[in-house]
Design a protein around this motif. Structure first.
Motif, PDB file in Angstrom:
ATOM      1  N   ALA A  16       8.287   7.722 -13.879  1.00 22.32           N
ATOM      2  CA  ALA A  16       8.050   9.078 -13.381  1.00 22.32           C
ATOM      3  C   ALA A  16       6.956   9.139 -12.323  1.00 22.32           C
ATOM      4  N   VAL A  17       5.920   8.297 -12.464  1.00 28.33           N
ATOM      5  CA  VAL A  17       4.722   8.449 -11.628  1.00 28.33           C
ATOM      6  C   VAL A  17       4.505   7.269 -10.681  1.00 28.33           C
ATOM      7  N   TYR A  18       4.509   6.053 -11.199  1.00 28.85           N
ATOM      8  CA  TYR A  18       4.097   4.898 -10.393  1.00 28.85           C
ATOM      9  C   TYR A  18       5.189   4.405  -9.441  1.00 28.85           C
ATOM     10  N   LEU A  19       6.391   4.194  -9.951  1.00 28.56           N
ATOM     11  CA  LEU A  19       7.434   3.598  -9.116  1.00 28.56           C
ATOM     12  C   LEU A  19       7.813   4.451  -7.912  1.00 28.56           C
ATOM     13  N   PRO A  20       7.874   5.795  -8.030  1.00 28.57           N
ATOM     14  CA  PRO A  20       8.180   6.586  -6.826  1.00 28.57           C
ATOM     15  C   PRO A  20       7.170   6.388  -5.709  1.00 28.57           C
ATOM     16  N   ILE A  21       5.924   6.072  -6.056  1.00 30.30           N
ATOM     17  CA  ILE A  21       4.886   5.843  -5.046  1.00 30.30           C
ATOM     18  C   ILE A  21       4.938   4.407  -4.538  1.00 30.30           C
ATOM     19  N   ILE A 404      -2.292  11.841  -7.239  1.00 25.54           N
ATOM     20  CA  ILE A 404      -3.499  11.109  -7.626  1.00 25.54           C
ATOM     21  C   ILE A 404      -3.326   9.612  -7.398  1.00 25.54           C
ATOM     22  N   ILE A 405      -2.193   9.053  -7.803  1.00 23.61           N
ATOM     23  CA  ILE A 405      -1.952   7.615  -7.597  1.00 23.61           C
ATOM     24  C   ILE A 405      -1.943   7.291  -6.115  1.00 23.61           C
ATOM     25  N   ASN A 406      -1.287   8.133  -5.329  1.00 22.00           N
ATOM     26  CA  ASN A 406      -1.290   7.951  -3.871  1.00 22.00           C
ATOM     27  C   ASN A 406      -2.707   7.938  -3.330  1.00 22.00           C
ATOM     28  N   GLY A 407      -3.495   8.925  -3.761  1.00 22.45           N
ATOM     29  CA  GLY A 407      -4.867   9.046  -3.274  1.00 22.45           C
ATOM     30  C   GLY A 407      -5.737   7.865  -3.668  1.00 22.45           C
ATOM     31  N   LEU A 408      -5.563   7.363  -4.891  1.00 21.87           N
ATOM     32  CA  LEU A 408      -6.358   6.217  -5.332  1.00 21.87           C
ATOM     33  C   LEU A 408      -6.012   4.964  -4.541  1.00 21.87           C
ATOM     34  N   LEU A 409      -4.731   4.759  -4.272  1.00 20.63           N
ATOM     35  CA  LEU A 409      -4.339   3.607  -3.467  1.00 20.63           C
ATOM     36  C   LEU A 409      -4.943   3.688  -2.067  1.00 20.63           C
ATOM     37  N   ASP A 410      -4.953   4.895  -1.498  1.00 20.37           N
ATOM     38  CA  ASP A 410      -5.572   5.074  -0.179  1.00 20.37           C
ATOM     39  C   ASP A 410      -7.081   4.868  -0.241  1.00 20.37           C
ATOM     40  N   LYS A 411      -7.692   5.315  -1.346  1.00 20.44           N
ATOM     41  CA  LYS A 411      -9.139   5.115  -1.509  1.00 20.44           C
ATOM     42  C   LYS A 411      -9.459   3.627  -1.597  1.00 20.44           C
ATOM     43  N   GLY A 414      -9.341   2.022   1.767  1.00 19.08           N
ATOM     44  CA  GLY A 414     -10.285   2.561   2.751  1.00 19.08           C
ATOM     45  C   GLY A 414      -9.720   3.645   3.625  1.00 19.08           C
ATOM     46  N   LYS A 415      -8.491   4.110   3.354  1.00 20.02           N
ATOM     47  CA  LYS A 415      -7.865   5.146   4.173  1.00 20.02           C
ATOM     48  C   LYS A 415      -8.286   6.548   3.770  1.00 20.02           C
ATOM     49  N   ASP A 416      -8.799   6.714   2.566  1.00 18.34           N
ATOM     50  CA  ASP A 416      -9.209   8.035   2.079  1.00 18.34           C
ATOM     51  C   ASP A 416     -10.689   7.998   1.736  1.00 18.34           C
ATOM     52  N   ASN A 417     -11.482   8.698   2.517  1.00 23.41           N
ATOM     53  CA  ASN A 417     -12.913   8.821   2.264  1.00 23.41           C
ATOM     54  C   ASN A 417     -13.297  10.272   1.995  1.00 23.41           C
ATOM     55  N   SER A 418     -12.328  11.069   1.539  1.00 20.30           N
ATOM     56  CA  SER A 418     -12.553  12.503   1.356  1.00 20.30           C
ATOM     57  C   SER A 418     -13.429  12.819   0.149  1.00 20.30           C
ATOM     58  N   GLY A 419     -13.506  11.909  -0.803  1.00 27.35           N
ATOM     59  CA  GLY A 419     -14.265  12.164  -2.018  1.00 27.35           C
ATOM     60  C   GLY A 419     -13.478  12.917  -3.085  1.00 27.35           C
ATOM     61  N   LEU A 420     -12.222  13.281  -2.800  1.00 26.02           N
ATOM     62  CA  LEU A 420     -11.427  14.078  -3.739  1.00 26.02           C
ATOM     63  C   LEU A 420     -11.179  13.343  -5.051  1.00 26.02           C
ATOM     64  N   PHE A 421     -11.179  12.018  -4.984  1.00 23.41           N
ATOM     65  CA  PHE A 421     -10.836  11.245  -6.166  1.00 23.41           C
ATOM     66  C   PHE A 421     -12.028  10.455  -6.722  1.00 23.41           C
ATOM     67  N   ASP A 422     -13.235  10.799  -6.259  1.00 24.80           N
ATOM     68  CA  ASP A 422     -14.420  10.082  -6.716  1.00 24.80           C
ATOM     69  C   ASP A 422     -14.630  10.222  -8.220  1.00 24.80           C
ATOM     70  N   GLN A 423     -14.317  11.405  -8.779  1.00 26.20           N
ATOM     71  CA  GLN A 423     -14.546  11.647 -10.202  1.00 26.20           C
ATOM     72  C   GLN A 423     -13.643  10.805 -11.102  1.00 26.20           C
ATOM     73  N   LEU A 424     -12.653  10.149 -10.516  1.00 26.09           N
ATOM     74  CA  LEU A 424     -11.757   9.301 -11.296  1.00 26.09           C
ATOM     75  C   LEU A 424     -12.309   7.886 -11.461  1.00 26.09           C
ATOM     76  N   ASP A 425     -13.426   7.600 -10.799  1.00 28.31           N
ATOM     77  CA  ASP A 425     -14.073   6.302 -10.958  1.00 28.31           C
ATOM     78  C   ASP A 425     -14.461   6.110 -12.423  1.00 28.31           C
ATOM     79  N   ALA A 426     -14.236   4.917 -12.941  1.00 28.48           N
ATOM     80  CA  ALA A 426     -14.480   4.648 -14.362  1.00 28.48           C
ATOM     81  C   ALA A 426     -15.935   4.859 -14.758  1.00 28.48           C
TER      82      ALA A 426
END
Length: 460
Positions: A16-21, A404-411, A414-426
């Motif tokens: 549902a989530v990973y393979l489509p991306i 979210i998966i798309n954004g993390l892969l971009d992060k 180095g393609k995404d520096n927006s900070g939108l997904f920073d809170q997902l850091d472990a």
């Protein structure tokens, strides 16, 4: 080209989530080099629909055996032949920590589904809380000393938890943070009540799609983790000063309680499920279903807490929900029903009341009531009371998770520096893991622990 290996790629979440991306032909910067799973993805009902894309991408299948030693050897042998940059982990939770450690030691970035760590039959185990805290700390230390194989930086580890990256939850977190930065006022109280909206009959705990009940992993490790994490995120947005955490289990129901209880009740008779045979070989009777836990955060010598937190998870409300994995006469809905009430108080300065009503078959809604001190509201230039409604479109959660998966892969690349997904850091899972371990500790007796006050530094 960012090369990715997906562990658990034949399962429902991956389909549902990973393979489509990872197989999106519009993304020419990704390559899914392999799927590691006990089941051949071309024979999986969730992954086989991508068979043409898998073959076009030359994605290899690495057969796993759910044997830690053997499965890690399979990964290591493949890595020697074809090094990859990112490890995505979407397998049963018991193996999450093992694969995270392997990825960090081999210099890969990691996306890992929740929870970060867990133990078999952990609920009711007096030693589990200490073991979980130790294992989480060791993984964080491993990440801090890691080196990515191609980027000149440490490896990144992310946990894709939607409520840290999607509205209206992120808006609430931003509002809490804004008032904290203006006033220094921390969170004083939070209460969350979640009803999963389904009843499981005695034979439903060991069927496909029943998550991890056979391993003694219940609702805290599944849907409950999302809400425990959001409680932690709210506290981290406006943290107290204390570093003593106490937990008290008000109520708990385990799988074994249900399996020993007569199913001869009105709704069971109505659904023709009153005479259910119980599987005598089932081993997950101590997995948690319902639980209600109270937390307090205190300064070491204080009598009163700075912050009170309460979380109740109700798993067994009977509804008509069904799942394709089950017959029409059962009520298991695979967690797609989401009814929740959350209340947050930031002292007398700000509060939020949130009502979530979501269904697997129709659109849902979230209503958020925000109250704010009139003087503070005037300084912020907003009314002291606002009520906002959000529509949750059917299947929107799947789309959000894909984003979210798309954004993390971009992060990672180095393609995404927006900070939108920073809170997902472990690293932001530290307080979540304290609450998680405390809940498990409180399943045995009242729990008290002192944690490193530097934990709050990531918030400040």
């Amino acid at each position: 080209m960012q090369k990715v290996l997906l562990i658990g790629g034949s399962g429902k979440q991956s389909g549902a989530v990973y393979l489509p991306i990872l197989l999106d032909t519009a993304r020419n910067d990704l390559q899914l080099v392999a799927i590691a799973d006990p089941l051949d993805p071309l024979k999986s009902k969730f992954a086989s629909k991508y068979s043409d894309l898998l073959q076009s991408a030359k994605t290899r299948w690495l057969p796993l055996k759910n044997d830690p030693t053997e499965d890690l050897r399979v990964l290591s042998d493949f890595f020697k032949q074809e090094p990859f940059d990112t490890l995505a982990i979407s397998c049963p939770p018991l193996y999450h920590a093992m694969y995270v450690a392997w990825g960090l030691k081999h210099g890969t970035d990691v996306i890992v589904d929740k929870p970060f760590v867990c133990l078999k039959n952990q609920f009711g185990d007096a030693s589990a809380a200490k073991k979980l805290r130790k294992e989480y700390t060791e993984l964080q230390q491993l990440r801090d000393s890691s080196h990515h194989r191609t980027h000149k930086r440490k490896c990144m580890v992310a946990v894709p938890l939607m409520r840290r990256a999607a509205a209206p939850y992120t808006t609430i977190l931003q509002n809490i943070r804004e008032v904290y930065e203006m006033t220094g006022q921390h969170i004083t109280h939070m209460q969350a009540l979640r009803s999963d909206g389904c009843f499981r009959f005695a034979d439903e705990f060991d069927r496909p799609g029943a998550h991890g009940y056979r391993e003694g992993l219940g609702t805290l490790t599944m849907s409950g983790y999302h809400y425990l994490d959001y409680i932690a995120a709210c506290v981290m947005a406006a943290p107290p000063e204390g570093n003593v955490l106490e937990a008290h289990m008000v109520k708990q129901t385990i799988v074994g309680d249900v399996r020993k209880t007569s199913q001869d009740v009105p709704y069971a008779r109505f659904l023709k499920r009153a005479n259910v045979e119980v599987d005598g070989s089932f081993q997950g009777d101590n997995a948690e279903l319902d639980f209600s836990v109270s937390f307090s955060v205190k300064k070491p010598k204080a009598i009163l807490p700075e912050c009170d937190l309460q979380f109740s998870f109700i798993q067994r409300g009977c509804t008509r929900r069904i799942s394709p994995s089950y017959s029409l006469q059962t009520t298991h809905d695979e967690g797609l029903t989401n009814d929740c009430v959350m209340v947050v108080h930031q002292g007398p300065l700000q509060s939020f009341h949130t009502l979530v009503a979501q269904d697997s078959t129709t659109n849902g809604r979230i209503s958020v009531v925000r109250r704010i001190n009139p003087t503070l509201a005037e300084k912020l230039g907003i009314p002291p009371l606002t009520i906002t409604d959000y529509e949750l479109k059917n299947n929107e959660n799947i789309q959000r998770n894909q984003t979210i998966i798309n954004g993390l892969l971009d992060k990672f690349s180095g393609k995404d520096n927006s900070g939108l997904f920073d809170q997902l850091d472990a690293k932001y899972q530290s307080f979540t893991m304290e609450l998680y371990a405390a809940t498990i500790g409180a399943s045995v007796k009242n729990y008290r622990v002192s944690f490193d006050p530097k934990l709050w530094n990531t918030a400040r």
